[in-house]
Design an enzyme around this catalytic site. Structure first.
Site, PDB file in Angstrom:
ATOM      1  N   LYS A 159       0.784  -1.030   0.058  1.00 20.50           N
ATOM      2  CA  LYS A 159      -0.096   0.089  -0.130  1.00 20.50           C
ATOM      3  C   LYS A 159       1.017   1.056   0.150  1.00 20.50           C
ATOM      4  O   LYS A 159       1.280   1.819   1.043  1.00 20.50           O
ATOM      5  CB  LYS A 159      -0.975  -0.101   1.504  1.00 20.50           C
TER       6      LYS A 159
HETATM    7  N1  PPE Z   1      -8.116  -1.491  -2.415  1.00 21.39           N
HETATM    8  C1  PPE Z   1      -7.663  -0.001  -2.281  1.00 21.39           C
HETATM    9  C2  PPE Z   1      -6.987   0.227  -3.628  1.00 21.39           C
HETATM   10  C3  PPE Z   1      -7.640   0.579  -1.174  1.00 21.39           C
HETATM   11  O1  PPE Z   1      -7.133   1.671  -1.178  1.00 21.39           O
HETATM   12  C4  PPE Z   1      -8.260   0.147  -0.108  1.00 21.39           C
HETATM   13  C5  PPE Z   1      -8.329   0.780   1.293  1.00 21.39           C
HETATM   14  C6  PPE Z   1      -8.919  -1.053  -0.118  1.00 21.39           C
HETATM   15  C7  PPE Z   1      -8.885  -1.740  -1.287  1.00 21.39           C
HETATM   16  C8  PPE Z   1      -9.440  -1.685   1.213  1.00 21.39           C
HETATM   17  O2  PPE Z   1      -8.455  -2.287   2.264  1.00 21.39           O
HETATM   18  P1  PPE Z   1      -8.800  -2.206   3.638  1.00 21.39           P
HETATM   19  O3  PPE Z   1      -9.044  -0.857   4.224  1.00 21.39           O
HETATM   20  O4  PPE Z   1      -7.696  -2.829   4.307  1.00 21.39           O
HETATM   21  O5  PPE Z   1      -9.985  -3.019   3.827  1.00 21.39           O
HETATM   22  N2  PPE Z   1      -8.218   2.196   0.960  1.00 21.39           N
HETATM   23  C9  PPE Z   1      -8.045   3.302   1.947  1.00 21.39           C
HETATM   24  C10 PPE Z   1      -7.903   4.481   1.549  1.00 21.39           C
HETATM   25  C11 PPE Z   1      -8.727   5.299   1.336  1.00 21.39           C
HETATM   26  C12 PPE Z   1      -8.458   6.801   1.067  1.00 21.39           C
HETATM   27  O6  PPE Z   1      -9.094   7.601   0.120  1.00 21.39           O
HETATM   28  O7  PPE Z   1      -7.407   7.191   1.331  1.00 21.39           O
HETATM   29  C13 PPE Z   1      -9.160   3.194   3.045  1.00 21.39           C
HETATM   30  O8  PPE Z   1     -10.134   2.630   3.188  1.00 21.39           O
HETATM   31  O9  PPE Z   1      -8.933   3.617   4.487  1.00 21.39           O
END
Ligand code: PPE
Length: 323
Positions: A159
């Site tokens: 990430k």
């Molecule tokens: N895919 C992506 C590309 C992504 O950024 C997130 C989280 C997820 C899947 C889901 O991952 P998880 O949060 O572990 O369930 N995106 C983060 C960033 C948002 C932002 O705008 O900054 C979040 O949800 O915190």
């Protein structure tokens, strides 16, 4: 909308006032996106504030750094304490937590070896990610004209800030075209993920979600939903998902820390199922919110409680997550 602000930021070992948490414009991360980050939510429960799946999020942060040969200069135990301390010092109840590490000011050029690694934790209040009412009414989305990164370009399991340039292309295009969000395909044309969310669909009483081989972030909410669904007796399949299944699904939803579990009511103006939150989505949402709002016992051990003395709470958090 006002500026983002809370009181204190934890930066390189100490809590400092929000306005003093600054970096030099020559910092490596500004030029080359050399930063890794997390997004975590803290919720109010009847037994106090609780951070959702803190160990899993911090482990993913250190994993992201490892892929990029970045040595985070504080141990994970210290960062765990820093997160709890930052929530506590800001007097926050429900909030969003952003721990991150980046290559700082030293030299420029692509070899980052001479740049220090800086670490910080910010917290702020963040409501419904895709707008008021999204959690109950659902959102209208499109399939993006942008693909997610090919697997041998930018690694999706890390990430890192760089991946979010691709996300911004997806998001801005979707908004410009009148959608709340875009879903990107992978470089082989299969469904990957939203700009900041994982995607799930329900068809014939089975839950499907793209596998890790489709350039997705291994979402912690995704993992939680898979565990909840199995507990509810619903078959879960992680596999390549053809685009047209988005149009043929009985139900569709996004998962993510910010978006939580948000129903999708249409894709490319084709109605998803009955065009509103479906019964499976609702059942999974209920089970998820029951845990994070502390209405049922925390059987998966997902909550780390925040107490008002950083160090002891970190110890308690570690102990309660040990089993
Ligand atoms: N895919 C992506 C590309 C992504 O950024 C997130 C989280 C997820 C899947 C889901 O991952 P998880 O949060 O572990 O369930 N995106 C983060 C960033 C948002 C932002 O705008 O900054 C979040 O949800 O915190």
């Amino acid at each position: 909308m006002g500026f983002l602000k809370s009181e204190k930021i934890w930066m390189n070992g100490a809590l400092i006032p929000w306005d003093e948490a600054k970096v030099h414009v020559g910092s490596h991360a500004i030029h080359y996106a050399s930063s890794v980050f997390e997004g975590i939510r803290c919720y109010s429960t009847p037994s106090g504030r609780a951070v959702f799946r803190l160990p899993a999020h911090l482990q993913r942060l250190y994993d992201s750094a490892k892929v990029y040969r970045m040595e985070i200069p504080v141990p994970i135990s210290e960062l765990t304490a820093a997160v709890l301390e930052t929530v506590s010092a800001n007097g926050m109840n429900a909030c969003y937590i952003r721990p991150f590490a980046f290559r700082g000011y030293g030299s420029l050029g692509l070899n980052p070896a001479h740049c220090p690694i800086e670490v910080a934790v910010m917290v702020w209040e963040w409501g419904q990610y895709l707008g008021d009412g999204a959690l109950s009414d659902g959102v209208d989305v499109c399939v993006s004209s942008w693909n997610r990164m090919a697997p041998n370009t930018l690694p999706a399991m890390a990430k890192t800030a760089a991946n979010y340039m691709n996300s911004q292309l997806i998001k801005m295009e979707a908004l410009a075209d009148g959608y709340a969000e875009g879903i990107a395909l992978d470089s082989d044309g299969f469904v990957s993920e939203g700009s900041g969310e994982n995607v799930f669909l329900v068809r014939h009483e089975t839950l499907y979600t793209p596998a890790l081989t489709s350039s997705i972030l291994p979402g912690i909410t995704r993992d939680s939903v898979i565990k909840i669904a199995r507990r509810l007796g619903l078959p879960v399949v992680e596999q390549r998902v053809p685009r047209e299944l988005l149009y043929l699904a009985d139900e569709l939803f996004f998962t993510g820390t910010a978006v939580e579990i948000t129903p999708i009511r249409s894709v490319d103006r084709i109605t998803a199922g009955c065009g509103k939150r479906g019964p499976v989505t609702q059942a999974i949402q209920n089970a998820f919110f029951d845990v994070i709002q502390g209405r049922v016992p925390d059987e998966f051990n997902w909550l780390t409680f925040v107490h008002d003395h950083g160090e002891s709470s970190a110890l308690r958090g570690r102990r309660s997550n040990a089993g």
